[in-house]
Structures are given as C-alpha cells and as structure tokens.
Design a protein around this motif. Structure first.
Motif, mmCIF file in Angstrom:
data_model
loop_
_atom_site.group_PDB
_atom_site.id
_atom_site.type_symbol
_atom_site.label_atom_id
_atom_site.label_comp_id
_atom_site.label_asym_id
_atom_site.label_seq_id
_atom_site.Cartn_x
_atom_site.Cartn_y
_atom_site.Cartn_z
ATOM 1 N N THR A 62 0.832 -1.208 0.000
ATOM 2 C CA THR A 62 0.000 0.000 0.000
ATOM 3 C C THR A 62 0.865 1.256 0.000
ATOM 4 N N TYR A 63 2.014 1.196 0.661
ATOM 5 C CA TYR A 63 2.918 2.342 0.671
ATOM 6 C C TYR A 63 3.630 2.478 -0.669
ATOM 7 N N ALA A 215 -0.716 -5.635 -6.831
ATOM 8 C CA ALA A 215 -0.954 -4.280 -6.308
ATOM 9 C C ALA A 215 -0.446 -3.208 -7.258
ATOM 10 N N GLY A 216 0.612 -3.536 -8.019
ATOM 11 C CA GLY A 216 1.186 -2.576 -8.951
ATOM 12 C C GLY A 216 0.247 -2.221 -10.092
ATOM 13 N N GLU A 217 -0.795 -3.050 -10.328
ATOM 14 C CA GLU A 217 -1.762 -2.773 -11.395
ATOM 15 C C GLU A 217 -3.177 -2.639 -10.841
ATOM 16 N N SER A 218 -3.274 -2.289 -9.560
ATOM 17 C CA SER A 218 -4.575 -2.076 -8.932
ATOM 18 C C SER A 218 -5.045 -0.644 -9.154
ATOM 19 N N GLU A 219 -6.358 -0.473 -9.310
ATOM 20 C CA GLU A 219 -6.923 0.858 -9.513
ATOM 21 C C GLU A 219 -6.626 1.786 -8.336
ATOM 22 N N ASN A 220 -6.780 1.259 -7.132
ATOM 23 C CA ASN A 220 -6.581 2.070 -5.924
ATOM 24 C C ASN A 220 -5.941 1.194 -4.854
ATOM 25 N N ARG A 222 -4.123 1.666 -2.280
ATOM 26 C CA ARG A 222 -4.163 2.081 -0.873
ATOM 27 C C ARG A 222 -5.499 1.755 -0.217
ATOM 28 N N ARG A 223 -6.514 1.531 -1.019
ATOM 29 C CA ARG A 223 -7.805 1.093 -0.483
ATOM 30 C C ARG A 223 -8.018 -0.398 -0.706
ATOM 31 N N ASN A 224 -7.667 -0.888 -1.909
ATOM 32 C CA ASN A 224 -8.003 -2.255 -2.287
ATOM 33 C C ASN A 224 -7.113 -3.310 -1.639
ATOM 34 N N PRO A 474 4.300 7.995 -8.208
ATOM 35 C CA PRO A 474 3.092 8.808 -8.340
ATOM 36 C C PRO A 474 1.870 7.951 -8.551
ATOM 37 N N GLU A 475 0.747 8.388 -7.991
ATOM 38 C CA GLU A 475 -0.489 7.619 -8.127
ATOM 39 C C GLU A 475 -0.932 7.578 -9.581
#
Length: 475
Positions: A62-63, A215-220, A222-224, A474-475
């Motif tokens: 998440t970080y 996680a590297g290809e998740s939409e969000n 930090r939430r998901n 960057p997000e």
C-alpha cells in the motif's frame, strides 16, 4: 502499466492462490501422516504465519505498490544484491510452477480422455494461459476471479455437507468426535511426521503473496490491498482450518485412501471420499473438474506473477533491458514470452529419459516459496525501522500491520524452520541420504550464491536504515 484490478480481483487473487491442490489433495495425506490433531495444528500454525506475512506485505504494497514487489522491496530496504537474488528466486519458482501445473493438468484431463496425447493438452493449456496474460492484466484478473469462485463454491458445499454428516442429518449416523479419538489420541506419527505436515501446509498456502505483485496494477492499491488482506484472514480460517477439521472428523486417519490422494487418482481426494459417503455419486467427476480449474489457476497466476517481476527487474537493470518494454495494452510481452518458453522447456524435459531433469527443476523450486516468504518478513522489518529512523510518523502509513515487530519476526522464525526442515528424514535414517539432501536443499545454496555473487561483482552492500529509499511512485 495500466491500473486495472479492482478490490474483488485482488481479494480473489490472494484467496485463489491459497486454495488449490494443497487443500483438495494434500490435506488427506497430512491427516494420514500426523493424525487429525497434528494436521489441524500444522495448518493453523502456517495459517497464522501467512496472516502475518500478508499484513507485512500489505503495509509494503500500500505504501509502495509496484509490480516488482519482492525485487523492488529487497533492493530498497535490504540491498541491491538481496533484491536481485529474491527477484530471480521468485521468477524461477513460478516459471517452473507453470511446467508443474501443465504436467498435472495433462494427467487430470485423462480422467475423461485416457488415450489422448499428453503433448496436445499441455500445448492447449499453455496457449490458454499465455492468451489470458497476453490480452491484458484485466484478462488475468477476470480469469483468476472466476477460477477462485469455482473453488470457493466447492469448499462451501463441502463444509455444508460435512457439517450435516457430522450431526447425522445426512449420510447416515452422526460421527461426532470419534475419529479424533481414534487410537486414544488425535496426534499420530510423532514430531517428524508433524514437521512433514508443516511443510505440506506451507506449500498449500503459497500463492497468497501474489497480491503484492498485483498491487502494482490495482486501480486504488491504498484502499483495495488492505481490503483484500483483511478478507483473506477470515477466508483462510474458514476454507482451510474448518475444511481440515471436517475431514478429520469424518474420515479416520487410518483410511488407506488418504495416503493415496494424488493428482493421478482423484477418486481418493478427501473431498471425494466425503461426497461419496454423503451419497453424491458424481463427486469424482465434479472434483476432477474443480481440481483441473485449480491447476490452471495456479499456472495462470504463475505466468502473470513471474512475468511482472521479470519486467520490473529489467527496468531496474537486473535482467536484459529488452524485457522491460510494454505493448500498447500495458503488457510486458518480452518477459511473458521468455517466461512461457522456460515453463514449456521445463515441461518438455519430462519427455526425455525418466523425467529426471524436470523432477530436479521441480524439487529445486520447492524451497523457493519459503525463501520468498523470508524475504517479505525481512523487507517489512527493515522498512518499518527505516521509516521511523528517517523521522516519519506511523500515521503516514496508508495501512499499518499490527503486532509489529512480533508479526514479521514470528513469520521469519517459522520460515527458517520450514527451510531447514525440508527433509529432516534424510538426516535421521540409518545412513544419510545425500541425494535426498541435494534435491531438497539445492535452492538454498543457489539463492546464497546469486545473492553473494551479485554482492561481490557489483560491490553491493546492505543499505543503512537512514538511507533506504522511501520515495513513492506517483499515483
């Protein structure tokens, strides 16, 4: 790379990776070897360890959501040499897993088509896995979502039928706890049998860490990612611990069919035995189909994860630069082709001689999963210490792993036990089994050779805590 995974994809990727042949097949041998109490204790211990590892990975992912995951974290928070070694270890582990799953799938499909050529099915399944990953990350995510749904429905039906049988509502009279008390104890086989089951349980849970790569290809992320981590704990409890408990209550550990549970004999999967006792005659065919979907799911996941880590290492200069290119759909095709070729070559090796080359590759990959888990624990411990050392507040973390530092240290100790306990039987016989030791432990010196070789050639050193790179993408 495109951010395509939703929360449901991450949850199913983490869960689907942990539910497979380890539960559907190996659980029977675990109960036969160590008794229902021993198997339940071993799976519970490993389940707790995996939960701590997942929370550690959740804090890291998440970080710093990155498809390189293990390699990236190892490079930043331990040393470039450690990141190099852990990245190639992860890639090798899952590339060879593709070959293993192709072999298993060809055996399973022959339940229905016994006279068909193996090479035909292996090529067909390989093309299916390649196609799902070639289309886009979304193709992998959607396929893994539905593969996981099939497995979850099967386990839910099994648990429902099992509870009804325990209380005598279905399949004859109630069995209660009689099978747990068989022979006067629910434990069987002694300490070394328990250690062997602990190993099997560890292999069963491997795959949960794939959420870190995804996680590297998740939409969000930090939430998901935190959402997926929280859900995984309860699902591990329900789908593994409860399933082992139900199997142990319904099937005596002395049942010879439990020891014969294997890919080539689906008729004696503990799930099949229970369904047959309940009077569900089509159990064998249904379970065969479910296990086939599990095998394809594992191969599909292996292709995705190893491709992404190889791509990330290429971007960091730890693999050929050509493998660090994306097509217009955000897919690292070069890394995908190399991974597919290695998986296929390893499988083809089984056609020569007695398959010794392939068996060596497969056995050598067995310990790699535990080494990956060790890497997660070490990276998280150093990340948290570096985070505090550099003056950051824990409130800045999008997701904070509980029980630090106990969690990663506990996982580290259990992983070390698993690594060194791979084949204790080779040391305890009348004479030392040198071949067994070589096959079981070859991955450890190879990992250390890659680590210290890179360290020596590149003059790589441990990164001081106050110099660890804590910058985020960057997000």
């Amino acid at each position: 790379m495109r951010k395509t995974f939703k929360a449901r994809h991450l949850t199913m990727i983490a869960l689907g990776g942990s539910i497979g042949t380890g539960l559907f097949l190996a659980s029977g041998g675990a109960i036969a070897t160590s008794g229902p109490g021993g198997a339940l204790l071993a799976y519970t211990a490993v389940g707790i360890m995996v939960y701590f590892l997942m929370t550690s990975l959740g804090e890291l992912a998440t970080y710093l959501p990155d498809s390189g995951s293990f390699s990236t974290y190892g490079t930043r928070f331990v040393s470039p040499a450690f990141g190099f070694a852990i990245g190639w270890n992860f890639w090798y582990n899952w590339a060879v897993t593709i070959a293993a799953e192709l072999s298993a799938a060809t055996v399973i499909i022959k339940y229905w088509f016994p006279d068909s050529p193996s090479i035909l099915w292996s090529l067909l399944f390989l093309l299916l896995m390649f196609g799902l990953n070639f289309l886009s990350a979304r193709g992998y995510g959607e396929s893994e979502y539905w593969f996981a749904i099939i497995k979850i429905i099967t386990v839910i039906v099994f648990l429902t039928v099992g509870v009804l049988m325990i209380f005598g509502i279905m399949g004859g009279k109630a069995v209660g706890f009689s099978n747990f008390e068989l022979g006067g104890s629910s434990f069987h086989g002694g300490f070394f049998a328990f250690v062997g089951v602990f190993m099997a349980a560890g292999f069963s849970f491997q795959g949960t860490e794939l959420v870190g790569v995804a996680a590297g290809e998740s939409e969000n992320p930090r939430r998901n990612v935190p959402l997926a981590i929280r859900r995984v704990f309860w699902r591990i409890l329900i789908f593994y611990i409860f399933a082992i408990l139900v199997i142990g209550l319904l099937i005596p550990y002395t049942n010879p069919d439990l020891l014969r549970s294997g890919i080539d004999d689906i008729g004696v999967s503990p799930f099949t035995i229970v369904f047959n006792k309940a009077g569900l005659a089509i159990a064998a065919s249904v379970m065969n189909a479910v296990i086939l979907s599990s095998v394809l799911s594992a191969g599909n996941s292996g292709m995705y994860a190893s491709t992404r880590v190889l791509y990330a290492m290429a971007k960091d200069g730890m693999a050929p630069r050509a493998l660090g290119r994306l097509n217009r759909r955000g897919v690292p095709v070069g890394a995908l082709l190399v991974t597919t070729a290695v998986g296929m070559l390893a499988f083809l090796a089984s056609f020569f001689g007695d398959g010794a080359v392939y068996n060596w590759l497969l056995n050598a990959s067995g310990m790699c999963g535990f080494i990956n888990w060790l890497g997660i624990a070490v990276c998280h411990y150093r990340f948290r210490r570096a985070f505090v050392k550099q003056g950051h507040s824990l409130e800045e973390l999008p997701y904070r792993a509980r029980w630090f530092p106990f969690g990663p240290l506990f996982a580290l100790v259990l992983c070390l036990i698993a690594v060194f306990g791979q084949n204790l039987g080779a040391f305890t016989g009348e004479s030392i089994d040198w071949y067994g030791i070589l096959v079981s432990y070859i991955s450890l010196p190879l990992f250390l050779l890659i680590w210290f070789g890179y360290r020596w050639f590149r003059k790589s050193r441990i990164v001081p805590l106050d110099q660890c790179d804590l910058s985020t993408h960057p997000e």
